[in-house]
Design an enzyme around this catalytic site. Structure first.
Site, PDB file in Angstrom:
ATOM      1  N   ILE A  89       9.030   6.442  36.528  1.00 22.01           N
ATOM      2  CA  ILE A  89      10.492   6.546  36.573  1.00 22.01           C
ATOM      3  C   ILE A  89      11.182   5.254  36.171  1.00 22.01           C
ATOM      4  O   ILE A  89      12.382   5.253  35.884  1.00 22.01           O
ATOM      5  CB  ILE A  89      11.018   7.024  37.951  1.00 22.01           C
ATOM      6  CG1 ILE A  89      10.729   5.984  39.051  1.00 22.01           C
ATOM      7  CG2 ILE A  89      10.462   8.399  38.295  1.00 22.01           C
ATOM      8  CD1 ILE A  89      11.510   6.253  40.330  1.00 22.01           C
ATOM      9  N   ALA A 102      15.824  -5.292  51.183  1.00 24.65           N
ATOM     10  CA  ALA A 102      15.997  -4.642  49.882  1.00 24.65           C
ATOM     11  C   ALA A 102      15.694  -3.157  49.941  1.00 24.65           C
ATOM     12  O   ALA A 102      16.446  -2.329  49.408  1.00 24.65           O
ATOM     13  CB  ALA A 102      15.099  -5.320  48.843  1.00 24.65           C
ATOM     14  N   TYR A 103      14.578  -2.795  50.583  1.00 30.65           N
ATOM     15  CA  TYR A 103      14.182  -1.382  50.640  1.00 30.65           C
ATOM     16  C   TYR A 103      15.226  -0.560  51.379  1.00 30.65           C
ATOM     17  O   TYR A 103      15.640   0.509  50.918  1.00 30.65           O
ATOM     18  CB  TYR A 103      12.823  -1.265  51.338  1.00 30.65           C
ATOM     19  CG  TYR A 103      12.320   0.150  51.479  1.00 30.65           C
ATOM     20  CD1 TYR A 103      11.697   0.807  50.418  1.00 30.65           C
ATOM     21  CD2 TYR A 103      12.457   0.843  52.689  1.00 30.65           C
ATOM     22  CE1 TYR A 103      11.227   2.103  50.553  1.00 30.65           C
ATOM     23  CE2 TYR A 103      11.996   2.133  52.824  1.00 30.65           C
ATOM     24  CZ  TYR A 103      11.385   2.759  51.756  1.00 30.65           C
ATOM     25  OH  TYR A 103      10.932   4.054  51.897  1.00 30.65           O
ATOM     26  N   VAL A 122      18.431  -1.096  51.867  1.00 26.97           N
ATOM     27  CA  VAL A 122      19.681  -0.933  51.120  1.00 26.97           C
ATOM     28  C   VAL A 122      19.477   0.012  49.939  1.00 26.97           C
ATOM     29  O   VAL A 122      20.349   0.832  49.630  1.00 26.97           O
ATOM     30  CB  VAL A 122      20.225  -2.294  50.661  1.00 26.97           C
ATOM     31  CG1 VAL A 122      21.460  -2.108  49.783  1.00 26.97           C
ATOM     32  CG2 VAL A 122      20.575  -3.165  51.868  1.00 26.97           C
ATOM     33  N   VAL A 126       5.342   7.283  58.089  1.00 32.58           N
ATOM     34  CA  VAL A 126       4.082   7.902  57.685  1.00 32.58           C
ATOM     35  C   VAL A 126       3.042   6.837  57.371  1.00 32.58           C
ATOM     36  O   VAL A 126       3.336   5.818  56.744  1.00 32.58           O
ATOM     37  CB  VAL A 126       4.309   8.806  56.450  1.00 32.58           C
ATOM     38  CG1 VAL A 126       2.998   9.448  56.004  1.00 32.58           C
ATOM     39  CG2 VAL A 126       5.343   9.879  56.769  1.00 32.58           C
ATOM     40  N   THR A 134       0.736   5.343  55.237  1.00 36.66           N
ATOM     41  CA  THR A 134       0.404   5.330  53.809  1.00 36.66           C
ATOM     42  C   THR A 134       0.197   3.890  53.362  1.00 36.66           C
ATOM     43  O   THR A 134       0.400   2.949  54.126  1.00 36.66           O
ATOM     44  CB  THR A 134       1.546   5.946  52.962  1.00 36.66           C
ATOM     45  OG1 THR A 134       2.709   5.104  53.096  1.00 36.66           O
ATOM     46  CG2 THR A 134       1.867   7.363  53.400  1.00 36.66           C
TER      47      THR A 134
END
Length: 288
Positions: free
Chosen positions: A85, A208-209, A211, A244, A246
């Site tokens: 992406i 950052a994640y 926001v 989760v 991961t």
């Protein structure tokens, strides 16, 4: 081979994405939307990992027991397709493939692809927003015109994107946002504040994640509003899979990937009774 329904899952070679594909195959036979054979595209950027993930599903014991994929009369088929992406060319190439191969349209897209980087500085913010916000929205704009009337667009967000850690001013700007441009301006303001070393002073968390996911939740709501305003019927929602276990959570987490897949799968193939523009967790609507 003809298919009654077509679905796409991005970032699907491992973790929650792979579990979403697995659960779609397991749950589709009982879905109220089941009107014939389902083709699921397992989309991932790395071909070898994507094809390995595909093979793992066709060897999956539970899927074999359910005869979900293995027989001529199975309800579902899964195919790998390349998609990064963050690379516009692969988004355009995949969209063109879908348009050519499925001229009547597709039924759902679950945008799961995302990154979570360690550390915090302007480069981390730029890269994280670039993938989780800007690239995800680019994929949305490429795929949304291909989704049939009554279809679904699901963006996998996070509870980290809820608005409890922002100043009242920033929170109110998020809540008042109605267009994608409104939300993008917020993302630009955050990046500028980080560049100046003043994000906390200006009401932002140093995260950052979080926001990026707040932006995705807001932009998903804006996409849903725009869809309604033009008279479209695609249901557009965001969700949190939960915490989760991961690679992204680096071994943390309290849910298995299969448990985390439940809400995205529900939003793709359950009867939502027309609900759109909402944020969901644990198969329920939550306030942002």
């Amino acid at each position: 081979m003809s298919y009654s329904r077509i679905g796409v899952v991005t970032g699907a070679n491992k973790g929650i994405g792979l579990a979403i594909v697995r659960q779609l195959a397991l749950q589709y036979p009982e879905s109220p939307l089941n009107n014939g054979r389902l083709l699921i595209y397992l989309a991932a950027r790395d071909q070898s990992r994507g094809e390995s993930a595909l093979q793992s599903l066709y060897e999956d014991i539970d899927l074999k027991k359910a005869k979900a994929l293995q027989t001529d009369g199975a309800f579902s088929e899964i195919k790998y397709h390349a998609l990064d992406i963050t690379d516009t060319r692969t988004i355009e190439s995949f969209a063109q493939h879908l348009k050519q191969a499925h001229g009547e349209g597709i039924d759902f897209v679950i945008n799961n692809a995302a990154i979570a980087m360690q550390g915090f500085d302007s480069n981390v913010v730029k890269t994280t927003l670039g993938c989780n916000y800007y690239s995800t929205l680019e994929a949305c704009h490429a795929f949304l015109p291909l989704i049939k009337s009554g279809g679904r667009l699901v963006n996998v967000g996070s509870t980290a994107g809820k608005l409890s850690k922002y100043s009242d001013e920033i929170r109110n700007r998020f809540l008042a946002s109605r267009t994608e441009s409104d939300v993008t301006q917020l993302m630009e303001d955050f990046a500028s504040a980080v560049e100046a070393g003043k994000e906390k002073e200006m009401g932002w968390p140093s995260a950052a994640y979080a926001v990026s996911k707040a932006g995705l939740i807001g932009a998903t709501r804006a996409l849903a509003l725009a869809e309604q305003e033009k008279g479209g019927t695609v249901l557009i929602n965001s969700c949190c899979p939960g915490y989760v276990k991961t690679d992204m959570t680096r071994g943390g987490g309290v849910k298995t990937p299969d448990q985390g897949a439940q809400t995205p799968v529900m939003l793709a193939i359950a009867d939502l009774k027309g609900q759109t523009g909402m944020f969901w967790r644990s198969e329920k609507h939550e306030e942002w």
